[in-house]
Motif scaffolding. Structure first.
Motif, PDB file in Angstrom:
ATOM      1  N   ALA A   1      -2.280 -10.488  -4.507  1.00 26.10           N
ATOM      2  CA  ALA A   1      -2.830  -9.219  -4.977  1.00 26.10           C
ATOM      3  C   ALA A   1      -2.284  -8.863  -6.350  1.00 26.10           C
ATOM      4  O   ALA A   1      -2.988  -8.309  -7.193  1.00 26.10           O
ATOM      5  CB  ALA A   1      -2.525  -8.103  -3.979  1.00 26.10           C
TER       6      ALA A   1
ATOM      7  N   LEU B   1       2.077   1.761  -3.510  1.00 27.56           N
ATOM      8  CA  LEU B   1       1.016   2.253  -4.389  1.00 27.56           C
ATOM      9  C   LEU B   1       0.708   3.722  -4.088  1.00 27.56           C
ATOM     10  O   LEU B   1       0.479   4.516  -5.011  1.00 27.56           O
ATOM     11  CB  LEU B   1      -0.234   1.386  -4.251  1.00 27.56           C
TER      12      LEU B   1
ATOM     13  N   ARG C   1      -5.704  -1.150 -10.775  1.00 25.22           N
ATOM     14  CA  ARG C   1      -6.650  -2.074 -10.113  1.00 25.22           C
ATOM     15  C   ARG C   1      -7.093  -1.496  -8.776  1.00 25.22           C
ATOM     16  O   ARG C   1      -8.285  -1.549  -8.430  1.00 25.22           O
ATOM     17  CB  ARG C   1      -5.988  -3.432  -9.911  1.00 25.22           C
ATOM     18  N   ARG C   2      -6.167  -0.951  -8.010  1.00 28.20           N
ATOM     19  CA  ARG C   2      -6.541  -0.387  -6.709  1.00 28.20           C
ATOM     20  C   ARG C   2      -7.517   0.779  -6.877  1.00 28.20           C
ATOM     21  O   ARG C   2      -8.495   0.889  -6.138  1.00 28.20           O
ATOM     22  CB  ARG C   2      -5.308   0.080  -5.935  1.00 28.20           C
ATOM     23  N   GLU C   3      -7.251   1.658  -7.846  1.00 26.58           N
ATOM     24  CA  GLU C   3      -8.146   2.793  -8.058  1.00 26.58           C
ATOM     25  C   GLU C   3      -9.513   2.321  -8.547  1.00 26.58           C
ATOM     26  O   GLU C   3     -10.543   2.900  -8.179  1.00 26.58           O
ATOM     27  CB  GLU C   3      -7.514   3.789  -9.035  1.00 26.58           C
TER      28      GLU C   3
ATOM     29  N   GLU D   1       0.829  -1.212   0.000  1.00 29.91           N
ATOM     30  CA  GLU D   1       0.000   0.000   0.000  1.00 29.91           C
ATOM     31  C   GLU D   1       0.856   1.253   0.000  1.00 29.91           C
ATOM     32  O   GLU D   1       0.535   2.234  -0.683  1.00 29.91           O
ATOM     33  CB  GLU D   1      -0.960  -0.006   1.193  1.00 29.91           C
TER      34      GLU D   1
ATOM     35  N   ALA E   1      -4.119  -8.298  -9.958  1.00 26.93           N
ATOM     36  CA  ALA E   1      -3.894  -7.103 -10.771  1.00 26.93           C
ATOM     37  C   ALA E   1      -3.482  -7.477 -12.189  1.00 26.93           C
ATOM     38  O   ALA E   1      -3.780  -6.760 -13.140  1.00 26.93           O
ATOM     39  CB  ALA E   1      -2.828  -6.215 -10.137  1.00 26.93           C
TER      40      ALA E   1
ATOM     41  N   ASP F   1     -10.930  -0.580  -7.758  1.00 23.41           N
ATOM     42  CA  ASP F   1     -11.589  -1.146  -6.581  1.00 23.41           C
ATOM     43  C   ASP F   1     -12.104  -0.042  -5.659  1.00 23.41           C
ATOM     44  O   ASP F   1     -13.206  -0.133  -5.108  1.00 23.41           O
ATOM     45  CB  ASP F   1     -10.625  -2.050  -5.809  1.00 23.41           C
TER      46      ASP F   1
END
Length: 201
Positions: free
Chosen positions: A125, A9, A56-58, A6, A129, A60
């Protein structure tokens, strides 16, 4: 190591706000996150892997925001107005979300391929992604389906479900149009309220 991931990122997102993705260096991302460059490569494998994980994080986070917006109100019209507001504010506040929703990737942004890429990562993770990333059409379907579920209430008839899906898709597409051309007075929520049938269901 989720905390390091995290942090990396976050550092990549901050770096992207300051300079084009092509000018973002892995060594600088690692230093900003307070970890070694080797840790960065262990987590993401490459700069492309970092880009895919960031997108992918954005994605989600955007969909989690849709869920939160739908939970704020009990009235179906206000729920749909709330997701419209979230969609436009998220897109205006986050260039990656805007690019994902519109398919318009500027040269400043990473532009990872939407299709899956072979993953040799041991990090679950990152394997996720490296799977297919949502396209703009996927986002329309994902948000529409979440809206239908939130607004449907007791089990609707087949005809009611089809009409509700149509109404929710119109709201999503109207909201997306406001990402490209912001609405005037009253904003997107008022535009959606005026466009919705009475009652919604």
């Amino acid at each position: 190591m989720p905390a390091a991931r995290e942090s990396l990122l976050d550092a990549a997102y901050t770096a992207l706000a300051r300079r084009p993705w092509a000018a973002v260096r892995m060594v600088d991302v690692a230093a900003a996150a307070g970890v070694s460059r080797q840790t960065l490569y262990n987590e993401f494998g490459s700069k492309e892997g970092l880009a895919r994980a960031l997108v992918r994080r954005e994605a989600d986070g955007y969909l989690a925001g849709v869920e939160r917006a739908l939970a704020v109100h009990t009235d179906p019209r206000e729920r749909l107005a709330a997701i419209a507001e979230w969609m436009t504010s998220a897109a205006h506040g986050n260039p990656l979300v805007r690019a994902m929703l519109t398919g318009c990737w500027s040269e400043r942004l990473p532009a990872p391929t939407l299709s899956a890429v072979p993953s040799t990562s041991a990090v679950p993770a990152q394997r996720r992604a490296d799977g297919p990333l949502p396209s703009p059409a996927d986002f329309v379907s994902l948000v529409r389906d979440r809206a239908v579920t939130a607004v449907a209430g007791p089990v609707p008839t087949k005809a009611e479900a089809a009409e509700l899906a149509r109404v929710c898709e119109v709201v999503v597409r109207l909201s997306l149009s406001c990402v490209a051309a912001p609405p005037g007075e009253g904003g997107v929520a008022e535009l959606v309220r005026q466009a919705l049938p009475r009652p919604v269901r």
